[in-house]
Scaffold this motif. Structure first.
Motif, PDB file in Angstrom:
ATOM      1  N   TYR A   1      -3.216 -10.423 -11.893  1.00  0.00           N
ATOM      2  CA  TYR A   1      -4.410  -9.685 -11.534  1.00  0.00           C
ATOM      3  C   TYR A   1      -4.528  -8.491 -12.481  1.00  0.00           C
ATOM      4  O   TYR A   1      -3.529  -7.944 -12.943  1.00  0.00           O
TER       5      TYR A   1
ATOM      6  N   GLN B   1      -6.414  -4.605 -12.921  1.00  0.00           N
ATOM      7  CA  GLN B   1      -7.078  -3.519 -12.198  1.00  0.00           C
ATOM      8  C   GLN B   1      -7.585  -2.498 -13.199  1.00  0.00           C
ATOM      9  O   GLN B   1      -6.804  -1.851 -13.895  1.00  0.00           O
TER      10      GLN B   1
ATOM     11  N   ARG C   1     -11.377   0.538  -9.832  1.00  0.00           N
ATOM     12  CA  ARG C   1     -11.896  -0.777  -9.484  1.00  0.00           C
ATOM     13  C   ARG C   1     -10.863  -1.553  -8.671  1.00  0.00           C
ATOM     14  O   ARG C   1      -9.697  -1.186  -8.594  1.00  0.00           O
TER      15      ARG C   1
ATOM     16  N   LEU D   1      -8.828  -5.227  -7.612  1.00  0.00           N
ATOM     17  CA  LEU D   1      -7.993  -6.176  -8.332  1.00  0.00           C
ATOM     18  C   LEU D   1      -8.812  -7.414  -8.681  1.00  0.00           C
ATOM     19  O   LEU D   1      -9.432  -8.013  -7.809  1.00  0.00           O
TER      20      LEU D   1
ATOM     21  N   LEU E   1      -4.553  -1.892 -15.896  1.00  0.00           N
ATOM     22  CA  LEU E   1      -3.280  -2.074 -15.196  1.00  0.00           C
ATOM     23  C   LEU E   1      -3.165  -3.535 -14.791  1.00  0.00           C
ATOM     24  O   LEU E   1      -4.083  -4.088 -14.170  1.00  0.00           O
TER      25      LEU E   1
ATOM     26  N   PHE F   1      -1.087  -6.616 -12.879  1.00  0.00           N
ATOM     27  CA  PHE F   1      -0.114  -6.921 -11.846  1.00  0.00           C
ATOM     28  C   PHE F   1       0.223  -8.407 -11.873  1.00  0.00           C
ATOM     29  O   PHE F   1      -0.664  -9.256 -11.836  1.00  0.00           O
TER      30      PHE F   1
ATOM     31  N   LYS G   1       5.272  -4.118  -9.886  1.00  0.00           N
ATOM     32  CA  LYS G   1       4.927  -2.701  -9.909  1.00  0.00           C
ATOM     33  C   LYS G   1       3.751  -2.398 -10.822  1.00  0.00           C
ATOM     34  O   LYS G   1       3.204  -1.299 -10.790  1.00  0.00           O
TER      35      LYS G   1
ATOM     36  N   ARG H   1     -16.726   2.738   0.804  1.00  0.00           N
ATOM     37  CA  ARG H   1     -15.974   2.742  -0.449  1.00  0.00           C
ATOM     38  C   ARG H   1     -15.079   3.966  -0.534  1.00  0.00           C
ATOM     39  O   ARG H   1     -14.009   3.927  -1.136  1.00  0.00           O
TER      40      ARG H   1
ATOM     41  N   GLY I   1      -0.435   5.470  -7.724  1.00  0.00           N
ATOM     42  CA  GLY I   1       0.557   5.021  -8.691  1.00  0.00           C
ATOM     43  C   GLY I   1       1.470   3.921  -8.204  1.00  0.00           C
ATOM     44  O   GLY I   1       2.502   3.642  -8.827  1.00  0.00           O
ATOM     45  N   GLN I   2       1.126   3.298  -7.116  1.00  0.00           N
ATOM     46  CA  GLN I   2       1.978   2.251  -6.537  1.00  0.00           C
ATOM     47  C   GLN I   2       1.337   0.878  -6.670  1.00  0.00           C
ATOM     48  O   GLN I   2       0.153   0.754  -6.977  1.00  0.00           O
ATOM     49  N   ASP I   3       2.143  -0.143  -6.440  1.00  0.00           N
ATOM     50  CA  ASP I   3       1.586  -1.490  -6.398  1.00  0.00           C
ATOM     51  C   ASP I   3       1.063  -1.759  -4.987  1.00  0.00           C
ATOM     52  O   ASP I   3       1.501  -1.126  -4.019  1.00  0.00           O
ATOM     53  N   PRO I   4       0.143  -2.678  -4.859  1.00  0.00           N
ATOM     54  CA  PRO I   4      -0.392  -2.995  -3.527  1.00  0.00           C
ATOM     55  C   PRO I   4       0.693  -3.559  -2.622  1.00  0.00           C
ATOM     56  O   PRO I   4       1.497  -4.389  -3.045  1.00  0.00           O
TER      57      PRO I   4
ATOM     58  N   LEU J   1      -5.539   3.588  -1.451  1.00  0.00           N
ATOM     59  CA  LEU J   1      -6.619   2.629  -1.658  1.00  0.00           C
ATOM     60  C   LEU J   1      -6.296   1.413  -0.803  1.00  0.00           C
ATOM     61  O   LEU J   1      -5.197   0.866  -0.888  1.00  0.00           O
TER      62      LEU J   1
ATOM     63  N   PHE K   1      -7.162  -2.334   0.088  1.00  0.00           N
ATOM     64  CA  PHE K   1      -7.841  -3.518  -0.398  1.00  0.00           C
ATOM     65  C   PHE K   1      -7.903  -4.578   0.675  1.00  0.00           C
ATOM     66  O   PHE K   1      -6.961  -4.781   1.439  1.00  0.00           O
TER      67      PHE K   1
ATOM     68  N   PHE L   1     -10.058 -10.244  -4.334  1.00  0.00           N
ATOM     69  CA  PHE L   1     -10.002  -8.903  -3.779  1.00  0.00           C
ATOM     70  C   PHE L   1     -11.360  -8.210  -3.782  1.00  0.00           C
ATOM     71  O   PHE L   1     -12.176  -8.396  -4.683  1.00  0.00           O
ATOM     72  N   GLY L   2     -11.547  -7.363  -2.779  1.00  0.00           N
ATOM     73  CA  GLY L   2     -12.697  -6.475  -2.757  1.00  0.00           C
ATOM     74  C   GLY L   2     -12.440  -5.248  -3.607  1.00  0.00           C
ATOM     75  O   GLY L   2     -11.348  -5.083  -4.153  1.00  0.00           O
ATOM     76  N   PRO L   3     -13.422  -4.355  -3.710  1.00  0.00           N
ATOM     77  CA  PRO L   3     -13.299  -3.171  -4.550  1.00  0.00           C
ATOM     78  C   PRO L   3     -12.401  -2.099  -3.960  1.00  0.00           C
ATOM     79  O   PRO L   3     -11.998  -1.174  -4.666  1.00  0.00           O
TER      80      PRO L   3
END
Lengths: 114, 116
Positions: free
Chosen positions: A36, A38, A42, A44, A88, A90, A106, B9, B40-43, B88, B90, B107-109
């Motif tokens: 994905y 990003q 915005r 993903l 970015l 992922f 990450k 949003r 700064g993190q991953d989902p 954020l 998602f 994924f949505g915004p």
């Protein structure tokens, strides 16, 4: 347990050069692998996925990824980088024998230098 | 093509307040996933629903709850908000089928929540 590793926090590539964003995974069965992207502020965006079949998967925006089972890797590649590829990225994995959720790496920030 | 819609949003709340985030999946998609992405993190996966039933649960705090409605939209309810909930959020949707068919998540915004 399922896990995804992206060993590089940031990758810098000159415009026009090939790019590689690395990803390795760990799952108990045969993995489903995803990339994905990003962009700033915005969501993903899905780029590509590997489920089965040909190890080289082609996706959106000229990206491709190569599944390597022996190295448990799924590196993202593009032959010629564009400045607009800066974002970015992922890597993600889903273990189809477990459940539906996606486990994300990450993230790797890709900077394409003009 | 229609995509996943999330509302609002952006959302600003104060500590101890409640918030409700909404997700409208891609038409005909019957599975919804919620993820939280801190700065700064991953989902991180929170929870998912398939055909209006909870299908999987991740790192969702007890203060949060979610449900999927008959029209397949989903709402994430967040109570007693904490500063650390700023993130954020998602939503993703996929088309579920029987068996082990792959369900690509779209994924949505995202909804950006700021807790003050």
């Amino acid at each position: 347990a399922q896990s995804v590793a992206q060993p590089e926090d940031q990758v810098n590539v000159a415009e026009g050069n090939p790019l590689t964003v690395k990803c390795t995974y760990s799952v108990s069965g045969n993995p489903y692998l995803f990339w994905y992207v990003q962009y700033p502020n915005r969501g993903l965006q899905f780029l590509l996925k590997y489920i089965t079949g040909d190890n080289l998967v082609k996706g959106s925006y000229g990206f491709e990824a190569e599944f390597n089972k022996s190295q448990t890797s799924f590196h993202l590649k593009k032959p010629s980088a564009l400045v607009s590829d800066s974002a970015l990225y992922f890597c993600a994995v889903r273990d189809p024998s477990r459940d539906d959720k996606i486990i994300f790496g990450k993230g790797t920030r890709l900077h394409i230098l003009p | 093509a229609a995509g996943v819609i999330q509302s609002p949003r952006h959302l600003i709340k104060e500590k101890r307040e409640t918030a409700t985030l909404k997700c409208y999946p891609i038409p005909r998609h019957d599975t919804v996933y919620w993820y939280q992405q801190g700065p700064g993190q991953d989902p991180q996966f929170l929870i998912s629903f398939y055909e209006k039933m909870q299908s999987d649960k991740g790192s969702i705090p007890d203060r949060f709850s979610a449900q999927q409605f008959s029209d397949y939209h989903s709402e994430l309810n967040m109570s007693s908000l904490e500063l650390g909930d700023s993130a954020l959020y998602f939503c993703a949707s996929s088309l579920g089928t029987s068996g082990r068919a792959v369900k690509t998540q779209y994924f949505g915004p995202g909804t950006r929540l700021l807790v003050l």
